[in-house]
Design an enzyme around this catalytic site. Structure first.
Site, PDB file in Angstrom:
ATOM      1  N   PHE A 215      44.464  48.443  42.237  1.00 45.33           N
ATOM      2  CA  PHE A 215      45.449  48.066  43.249  1.00 45.33           C
ATOM      3  C   PHE A 215      45.258  46.593  43.552  1.00 45.33           C
ATOM      4  O   PHE A 215      44.159  46.172  43.916  1.00 45.33           O
ATOM      5  CB  PHE A 215      45.286  48.894  44.524  1.00 45.33           C
TER       6      PHE A 215
ATOM      7  N   LYS B  93      41.660  40.615  53.654  1.00 43.73           N
ATOM      8  CA  LYS B  93      41.164  41.666  54.543  1.00 43.73           C
ATOM      9  C   LYS B  93      40.050  41.191  55.488  1.00 43.73           C
ATOM     10  O   LYS B  93      40.345  40.558  56.480  1.00 43.73           O
ATOM     11  CB  LYS B  93      40.746  42.889  53.730  1.00 43.73           C
TER      12      LYS B  93
ATOM     13  N   ASP C 141      39.020  40.763  42.055  1.00 42.47           N
ATOM     14  CA  ASP C 141      39.744  41.078  43.278  1.00 42.47           C
ATOM     15  C   ASP C 141      38.732  41.672  44.254  1.00 42.47           C
ATOM     16  O   ASP C 141      38.375  42.841  44.155  1.00 42.47           O
ATOM     17  CB  ASP C 141      40.874  42.073  42.966  1.00 42.47           C
TER      18      ASP C 141
HETATM   19  C1  LIG Z   1      44.587  45.454  50.212  1.00 44.48           C
HETATM   20  C2  LIG Z   1      44.349  45.009  48.829  1.00 44.48           C
HETATM   21  C3  LIG Z   1      45.209  44.105  48.193  1.00 44.48           C
HETATM   22  C4  LIG Z   1      46.487  43.618  48.815  1.00 44.48           C
HETATM   23  O1  LIG Z   1      46.258  42.886  49.980  1.00 44.48           O
HETATM   24  P1  LIG Z   1      47.476  42.632  50.994  1.00 44.48           P
HETATM   25  O2  LIG Z   1      46.865  41.793  52.077  1.00 44.48           O
HETATM   26  O3  LIG Z   1      47.944  43.964  51.466  1.00 44.48           O
HETATM   27  O4  LIG Z   1      48.526  41.905  50.241  1.00 44.48           O
HETATM   28  C5  LIG Z   1      44.891  43.702  46.910  1.00 44.48           C
HETATM   29  N1  LIG Z   1      43.780  44.136  46.297  1.00 44.48           N
HETATM   30  C6  LIG Z   1      42.926  44.988  46.881  1.00 44.48           C
HETATM   31  C7  LIG Z   1      41.698  45.422  46.152  1.00 44.48           C
HETATM   32  C8  LIG Z   1      43.190  45.471  48.159  1.00 44.48           C
HETATM   33  O5  LIG Z   1      42.355  46.350  48.722  1.00 44.48           O
END
Ligand SMILES: *Cc1c(COP(=O)(O)O)cnc(C)c1O
Length: 401
Positions: free
Chosen positions: A129, A243, A214
């Site tokens: 994701f 986050k 990521d």
């Molecule tokens: C939450 C998340 C995203 C996306 O972040 P947003 O601030 O919602 O755009 C991308 N990668 C990972 C691993 C995430 O947990």
């Protein structure tokens, strides 16, 4: 829910009006223990005094100027991240998806200015994701997010999670980079083994690719390391964070080595809101706390405590739970029952959890949670198991499966 909202979320019917540390209070004064932390966002819990003060102070001085001008707190924030990581360059964003977008553009640009414009493809992983923009849903490759939104953006080659040979096979003359979460979040708290990350680093080096991590969910102390990849002893070329770095204020960043970032010159990329004075006041305040001596050690101690208690809980409730996985305070309980039912039962016990793929529930408390509150969380989880066991009383373990 009101009709005025686009109904893209199946929301729980709970309305919180106040938060304090790991607790949330509803308008009726009910108290919930928050083991979602806003999906790993409220790393320091709710209303952390240092963050509140930083935001209030900045609110009275200056909110926004745009990136047409120098922003001292943004420069300081970048320098602190550079001092503490592999990175030489930092680009500020408002969200995780934007940080990934920057990472993808940067990797393509890197090869373009290196005389290899044909290298534009990314090797990605099943269950990943990376966000909700058109590029990041293509990178995530999940049909439930892609369907109906037109042809997915070109250039992503998805391989099964944890299959080194398939990664190798997917690398071709057009590959620019490998993109991976060191621990899959939405995919179900699936950690990449340390030797797996080292293997990807070697493959990237061997083929002249960039390694993009990521760490939007697993970064900023969540695993007990400032960044999850540190445990594997490797360094990426580019890393996206968000986050937890804002503690609840929308802050993200794309970090890179000088070499990876070499094509991102003036005018090639930008952001209106990213890294504005208000965001950077909070981002720096989060760093003040997370970089404090002993903070990460406390996360590791809390994690060990939580893991022991959760392991016992799992042993005691085989009809409901079957395992625990994750690292640090990025944990998941593997469910026997449907994870939505477990989350509903936990909510009845006034404990909040997040679902994830592979029928797990995520246990993501604030990193500041005390051992006492972890024990309370486990008591509530135990109550949730009891409620579910009562409901299925009379059924045998075989019938449950
Ligand atoms: C939450 C998340 C995203 C996306 O972040 P947003 O601030 O919602 O755009 C991308 N990668 C990972 C691993 C995430 O947990």
């Amino acid at each position: 829910m009101v009709a005025a909202l686009l109904p893209t979320y199946a929301r729980a019917d709970l309305r919180f009006v106040r938060g304090e540390g790991p607790r949330l209070f509803t308008e009726n004064g009910e108290v919930y223990l928050d083991c979602t932390a806003g999906i790993a966002v409220n790393a320091l819990g709710h209303a952390h005094p240092h963050l509140v003060n930083a935001l209030k102070d900045q609110a009275e001085k200056l909110w926004h100027t745009s990136n047409l001008f120098r922003i001292p707190d943004q420069e300081r924030f970048a320098e602190r991240l550079v001092a503490r990581t592999f990175a030489d360059r930092v680009f500020m964003t408002n969200s995780g998806a934007e940080a990934i977008e920057c990472a993808l553009k940067m990797a393509r640009k890197h090869h373009a200015v290196s005389g290899r414009p044909e290298r534009y493809r990314f090797v990605t992983f099943e269950g990943a994701f990376h966000g909700r923009t058109l590029a990041t849903i293509a990178a995530g490759g999940q049909s439930k997010y892609l369907e109906g939104f037109g042809p997915p953006m070109e250039g992503f080659d998805q391989v099964p999670f944890g299959d080194h040979d398939r990664v190798q096979a997917a690398i071709g003359p057009e590959t620019a980079a490998i993109l991976i979460e060191p621990i899959q979040g939405e995919g179900g708290i699936r950690p990449v083994p340390r030797e797996g990350l080292r293997g990807l680093r070697e493959l990237a080096d061997e083929h002249g690719l960039l390694l993009i991590l990521d760490e939007i969910q697993c970064g900023v102390g969540r695993t007990g390391h400032l960044f999850a990849h540190e445990a594997a002893g490797i360094e990426p070329d580019i890393m996206a964070i968000a986050k937890g770095i804002g503690g609840g204020f929308p802050v993200g960043a794309c970090l890179a080595t000088e070499n990876a970032a070499k094509g991102m010159t003036a005018g090639t990329h930008g952001t209106t809101f990213g890294g504005n004075p208000l965001a950077m006041a909070v981002g720096n305040a989060v760093l003040d706390v997370v970089l404090e001596e002993g903070f990460l050690q406390r996360v590791r101690d809390a994690a060990r405590h939580a893991r022991q208690k959760l392991a016992r809980l799992v042993d005691e409730h085989p009809l409901v739970l079957k395992g625990i996985r994750g690292e640090g305070l990025m944990l998941a309980l593997e469910c026997v029952v449907p994870n939505a039912e477990f989350i509903a039962a936990a909510r009845d016990a006034r404990l909040l959890l997040v679902p994830a793929g592979d029928n797990v529930v995520r246990f993501l408390p604030p990193l500041t949670i005390s051992d006492e509150d972890l024990d309370l969380a486990v008591e509530k989880l135990s109550a949730a198991c009891g409620e579910l066991e009562d409901a299925m009383a009379g059924t045998t373990p075989e019938a449950v499966k």
